[in-house]
Design an enzyme around this catalytic site. Sequence first.
Site, short mmCIF file in Angstrom:
data_model
loop_
_atom_site.label_atom_id
_atom_site.label_comp_id
_atom_site.label_asym_id
_atom_site.label_seq_id
_atom_site.Cartn_x
_atom_site.Cartn_y
_atom_site.Cartn_z
N GLU A 1 0.82 -1.22 0.00
CA GLU A 1 0.00 0.00 0.00
C GLU A 1 0.84 1.26 0.00
OE1 GLU A 1 -0.61 -2.56 2.04
OE2 GLU A 1 -2.35 -3.26 0.93
N HIS B 1 -11.94 -5.36 7.87
CA HIS B 1 -12.65 -5.14 6.61
C HIS B 1 -13.85 -4.24 6.84
CE1 HIS B 1 -10.33 -8.78 5.86
NE2 HIS B 1 -10.43 -8.56 4.59
#
Lengths: 318, 374
Positions: free
Chosen positions: A120, A190
């Site tokens: 990321e 999540h």
Amino acid sequence: MAMAAGLGLRGVRASGAAVSVAVRTRGDGLWSRLTTAPTVTRRFAAHFAFQPDPAPSAYGQTQKMNLFQSITSALDNALAKDPTAVIFGEDVAFGGVFRCTVGLRDKYGKDRVFNTPLCEQGIVGFGIGVAVAGSTAIAEIQFADYIFPAFDQIVNEAAKYRYRSGDLFNCGSLTIRAPWGCVGHGALYHSQSPEAFFAHCPGIKVVIPRSPLQAKGLLLSCIEDKNPCIFFEPKILYRAAVEQVPVEPYNIPLSQAEVLQTGSDVTLVAWGTQVHVIKEVAALAQEKLGVSCEVIDLRTILPWDTETVCKLVLMEFS
Amino acid sequence: ASRVMVASRNYADFASEATFEIKKCDLHRLEEGPGTTTVMTREEGLHYYKKMQTIRRMELKSDQLYKQKIIRGFCHLYDGQEACCVGLEVAIKPTDHVITAYRVHGFTYIRGVPIREILAELTGRKGGCAKGKGGSMHMYTKNFYGGNGIVGAQVPLGAGIALACKYFNKNEVCLTLYGDGAANQGQIFETFNMAALWKLPCVFICENNRYGMGTSVERAAASTDYYKRGDFIPGLRVDGMDVLCVREATKFATEYCRSGKGPIVMELQTYRYHGHSMSDPGISYRTREEIQEVRSKSDPITLLKDRMVNSNLASIEELKEIDVAVRKEIEEAAQFATTDPEPPVEDLGNHIFFNEPPFEVRGPNQWIRYKSVS
């Protein structure tokens, strides 16, 4: 949440997004109903019903789309209009884990829609570089929960580039997209809604749509905006939200809140998924308590529309 | 192999140990590696078989429970990779430390947590090893630090644990595991540098199951020689489907670390039969034929079984008995996991901070408070 449970609606449960409620409490059982924690641990289905907006007539022909399809449509328009636009991220080539980029690689080629490895910090850093060099970079972070390795790049590099170079360089053509918010089974990694971490960083814009119609317009505005933008997409709405969305590109202005319903007693401000919960709550409050609520969808978290919100809140005190 | 009756078995019929050949390990910056032959006793063989079979059946049971929606959320299964965790555990001491990513059910079991607690954690009951609050990815026990959801984040932690090992001078090592997808994360390389600079007793283990979620290693990595990625750190590549190969390599690696030479990287070449998680069918990025091929040619349990039977260390009937006993144990554990009550709602606010006295945590709205107690 207890308020709704106390008002007799069984299926409502609060999600993660923030809500600010200015309520003048009344003397009766409302207080006890508000402050009693729910003791049931039944599993509910979706805790709200998505409320679609009517189809707009100003932008030409519309098509039935859900949220991920409207995102694909926006990206399709962006890549068609801007030959320097590229999309990259983890697993975007085959269409993405939420199908937001389906068909784009076939249509625009593997040089414009490509996968990155699992990194990321690298994705955002790389995206800043692409943007500084003059291309339009649309980076995808697979879940908003994973944006934290890239936090330094966003806050220290992207946000401050224009300022520290005295406007010589900028990464304004960078847009970062990430699925956002609770979904019921996401647990720690999540389900997060990290917009608050970015909401205090001058130099970037943070946008969260509530529906497919809003998402396409806002995403196209983010891509065209000359500042680095973070676009959070409520993942619970990817399939659940279906609306008539124009096929042609259109823009919804950033930093403008939308007043969905006017009222005289209370102002309710929400964004993302929670807008639909709040709309239900406003209807309930009117029906059960006779309270007239104003509902505002903030849309852009940073810089947010202080004028609209403050003006409307002040109106209630006058 | 001689035929024996189940009822009256004569243990003298079996050999007590046998020598096996194992694959040579590829080496990076090492003069010598682990040997190519090793000895396994009958007891060891039966122990490894039982452990691997238990993990296999536990994972298949989790698959079943997930499809029945008794387990929800995320579930990353370890079947196919059993030889890795069993081989690692038998080569280290219980006082050594292990930390891994999210595919942890196998490690949790092998580090000592009973099956019923693992399954109860998966079903989110209070009898679970993390009191029902962790779930599939967050399981812990003594000297086993999980159980970490964010890819690659556990590797710097592992180096920190290794530093503590060195500091306390108790001759312990830390096994820090990560996957082939995580091998491309920046923090891994930061950790390699720190571990090598300070000569930490850290064994970096890359469990290469060829796919990072849905991306094959060729499409994700410029160099798929994960054992060489440590660059200045020596490395070895190990056949992760052979429990004896993993055992010998781990003994070699931990010996290296314990002698104070610093960190070492181990790549275990292994395979997972299930998809990345239960929501991944596992066949959109690889063919069914490939999975079948690995299952028929390199299955770790079958490999061990064939070895034991062919060397007269055990009989097929004996191993079948173990299978039956394992199945029964898993059934009982699943029974516990489905009937144990869920943790009470009051637990929601607990263990956020370490605090005294307890403080209040905001619930679904600002007027509902949960007490946070630790």
